[in-house]
Write a protein that holds these residues in place. Structure first.
Motif, PDB file in Angstrom:
ATOM      1  N   GLU A  30      27.006  48.569  35.227  1.00 46.00           N
ATOM      2  CA  GLU A  30      27.716  49.011  33.809  1.00 46.00           C
ATOM      3  C   GLU A  30      28.860  48.080  33.534  1.00 46.00           C
ATOM      4  N   LEU A  31      29.707  47.872  34.374  1.00 44.89           N
ATOM      5  CA  LEU A  31      30.876  47.239  34.404  1.00 44.89           C
ATOM      6  C   LEU A  31      30.589  45.579  34.292  1.00 44.89           C
ATOM      7  N   ALA A  32      29.637  45.368  34.952  1.00 43.98           N
ATOM      8  CA  ALA A  32      29.176  43.900  34.650  1.00 43.98           C
ATOM      9  C   ALA A  32      28.582  43.743  33.325  1.00 43.98           C
ATOM     10  N   ARG A  33      27.647  44.305  32.681  1.00 42.39           N
ATOM     11  CA  ARG A  33      27.510  44.514  31.424  1.00 42.39           C
ATOM     12  C   ARG A  33      28.314  44.428  30.528  1.00 42.39           C
ATOM     13  N   ARG A  34      29.279  45.270  30.506  1.00 41.79           N
ATOM     14  CA  ARG A  34      30.509  45.329  29.699  1.00 41.79           C
ATOM     15  C   ARG A  34      31.261  44.216  29.662  1.00 41.79           C
ATOM     16  N   SER A  35      31.530  43.573  30.772  1.00 42.31           N
ATOM     17  CA  SER A  35      32.561  42.471  31.244  1.00 42.31           C
ATOM     18  C   SER A  35      32.122  41.056  31.099  1.00 42.31           C
ATOM     19  N   GLY A  36      30.472  41.227  31.239  1.00 39.68           N
ATOM     20  CA  GLY A  36      30.054  39.565  31.434  1.00 39.68           C
ATOM     21  C   GLY A  36      30.365  39.007  32.580  1.00 39.68           C
ATOM     22  N   LEU A  37      30.801  39.708  33.633  1.00 41.27           N
ATOM     23  CA  LEU A  37      30.784  39.348  34.946  1.00 41.27           C
ATOM     24  C   LEU A  37      29.599  39.684  35.689  1.00 41.27           C
ATOM     25  N   SER A  38      29.375  39.109  36.829  1.00 40.67           N
ATOM     26  CA  SER A  38      28.539  39.550  37.684  1.00 40.67           C
ATOM     27  C   SER A  38      28.682  40.649  38.567  1.00 40.67           C
ATOM     28  N   ARG A  39      27.549  41.545  38.978  1.00 40.18           N
ATOM     29  CA  ARG A  39      27.890  42.513  39.585  1.00 40.18           C
ATOM     30  C   ARG A  39      28.426  42.172  41.158  1.00 40.18           C
ATOM     31  N   ARG A  40      27.851  41.163  41.522  1.00 43.37           N
ATOM     32  CA  ARG A  40      28.493  40.485  43.164  1.00 43.37           C
ATOM     33  C   ARG A  40      29.907  40.366  42.794  1.00 43.37           C
ATOM     34  N   THR A  41      30.255  39.685  41.736  1.00 41.71           N
ATOM     35  CA  THR A  41      31.768  39.479  41.597  1.00 41.71           C
ATOM     36  C   THR A  41      32.729  40.785  41.716  1.00 41.71           C
ATOM     37  N   LEU A  42      32.153  41.581  40.988  1.00 40.97           N
ATOM     38  CA  LEU A  42      32.896  43.047  41.033  1.00 40.97           C
ATOM     39  C   LEU A  42      32.994  43.477  42.293  1.00 40.97           C
ATOM     40  N   GLU A  44      32.804  41.937  45.227  1.00 45.37           N
ATOM     41  CA  GLU A  44      33.580  41.359  46.174  1.00 45.37           C
ATOM     42  C   GLU A  44      35.214  41.301  45.765  1.00 45.37           C
ATOM     43  N   ILE A  45      35.644  41.664  44.362  1.00 45.89           N
ATOM     44  CA  ILE A  45      36.785  41.808  44.203  1.00 45.89           C
ATOM     45  C   ILE A  45      37.296  43.369  44.608  1.00 45.89           C
ATOM     46  N   GLU A  46      36.521  44.403  44.432  1.00 47.31           N
ATOM     47  CA  GLU A  46      36.847  45.584  44.753  1.00 47.31           C
ATOM     48  C   GLU A  46      37.073  45.782  46.285  1.00 47.31           C
ATOM     49  N   GLN A  47      36.273  45.096  46.925  1.00 41.60           N
ATOM     50  CA  GLN A  47      36.299  44.939  48.416  1.00 41.60           C
ATOM     51  C   GLN A  47      37.174  43.988  49.138  1.00 41.60           C
ATOM     52  N   GLY A  48      37.692  43.251  48.229  1.00 38.45           N
ATOM     53  CA  GLY A  48      38.917  42.385  48.702  1.00 38.45           C
ATOM     54  C   GLY A  48      38.327  41.121  49.420  1.00 38.45           C
ATOM     55  N   ARG A  49      37.311  40.687  49.160  1.00 41.33           N
ATOM     56  CA  ARG A  49      36.929  39.384  49.598  1.00 41.33           C
ATOM     57  C   ARG A  49      37.243  38.194  48.760  1.00 41.33           C
ATOM     58  N   THR A  50      37.625  38.308  47.353  1.00 37.79           N
ATOM     59  CA  THR A  50      38.007  37.532  46.309  1.00 37.79           C
ATOM     60  C   THR A  50      39.215  38.137  45.587  1.00 37.79           C
ATOM     61  N   ILE A  51      39.896  37.388  44.919  1.00 44.83           N
ATOM     62  CA  ILE A  51      41.030  37.757  44.086  1.00 44.83           C
ATOM     63  C   ILE A  51      40.439  37.840  42.507  1.00 44.83           C
ATOM     64  N   GLY A  52      39.498  36.858  42.148  1.00 42.87           N
ATOM     65  CA  GLY A  52      39.357  36.921  40.705  1.00 42.87           C
ATOM     66  C   GLY A  52      40.363  35.770  40.051  1.00 42.87           C
ATOM     67  N   SER A  53      39.595  35.388  39.105  1.00 44.33           N
ATOM     68  CA  SER A  53      40.726  34.464  38.159  1.00 44.33           C
ATOM     69  C   SER A  53      41.212  35.283  37.058  1.00 44.33           C
ATOM     70  N   LEU A  54      42.063  34.600  36.203  1.00 45.06           N
ATOM     71  CA  LEU A  54      42.905  35.220  35.137  1.00 45.06           C
ATOM     72  C   LEU A  54      41.866  35.510  34.289  1.00 45.06           C
ATOM     73  N   ASN A  55      40.916  34.721  33.844  1.00 43.17           N
ATOM     74  CA  ASN A  55      39.838  35.062  32.900  1.00 43.17           C
ATOM     75  C   ASN A  55      39.011  36.096  33.659  1.00 43.17           C
ATOM     76  N   THR A  56      38.823  36.435  34.741  1.00 45.16           N
ATOM     77  CA  THR A  56      38.041  37.476  35.207  1.00 45.16           C
ATOM     78  C   THR A  56      39.070  38.788  34.788  1.00 45.16           C
TER      79      THR A  56
END
Length: 87
Positions: A30-42, A44-56
């Motif tokens: 649902e957050l992926a749908r609403r944000s336009g980001l991939s589920r995988r990105t979300l 990875e961010i929540e699990q601390g494997r990536t920080i994400g960009s300012l655009n993210t």
């Protein structure tokens, strides 16, 4: 002498994202749908494997209807934000 700023509290930022998503009852899909980001990105961010960009983070703030300031203010959890430290 060089004075380094404190490290940003990245775990607090990730926890705030997870809290806001959970508070709304949203899945990663649902957050992926609403944000336009991939589920995988979300994930990875929540699990601390990536920080994400300012655009993210900008996309996440809009999807969650919170300000970028709200999200990024958590980076100073545990230490005084720069404006407060200067006073």
């Amino acid at each position: 002498m060089t004075i380094f700023p404190p490290d940003p509290n990245l775990p607090a930022l990730r926890l705030e994202l997870a809290r806001l998503r959970s508070e709304r009852g949203w899945t990663y899909d649902e957050l992926a749908r609403r944000s336009g980001l991939s589920r995988r990105t979300l994930i990875e961010i929540e699990q601390g494997r990536t920080i994400g960009s300012l655009n993210t983070w900008h996309a996440l703030a809009h999807a969650l209807s919170v300000s970028v300031d709200h999200l990024f203010s958590t980076l100073c959890d545990g230490h005084a934000p720069p404006a407060e430290a200067a006073e």
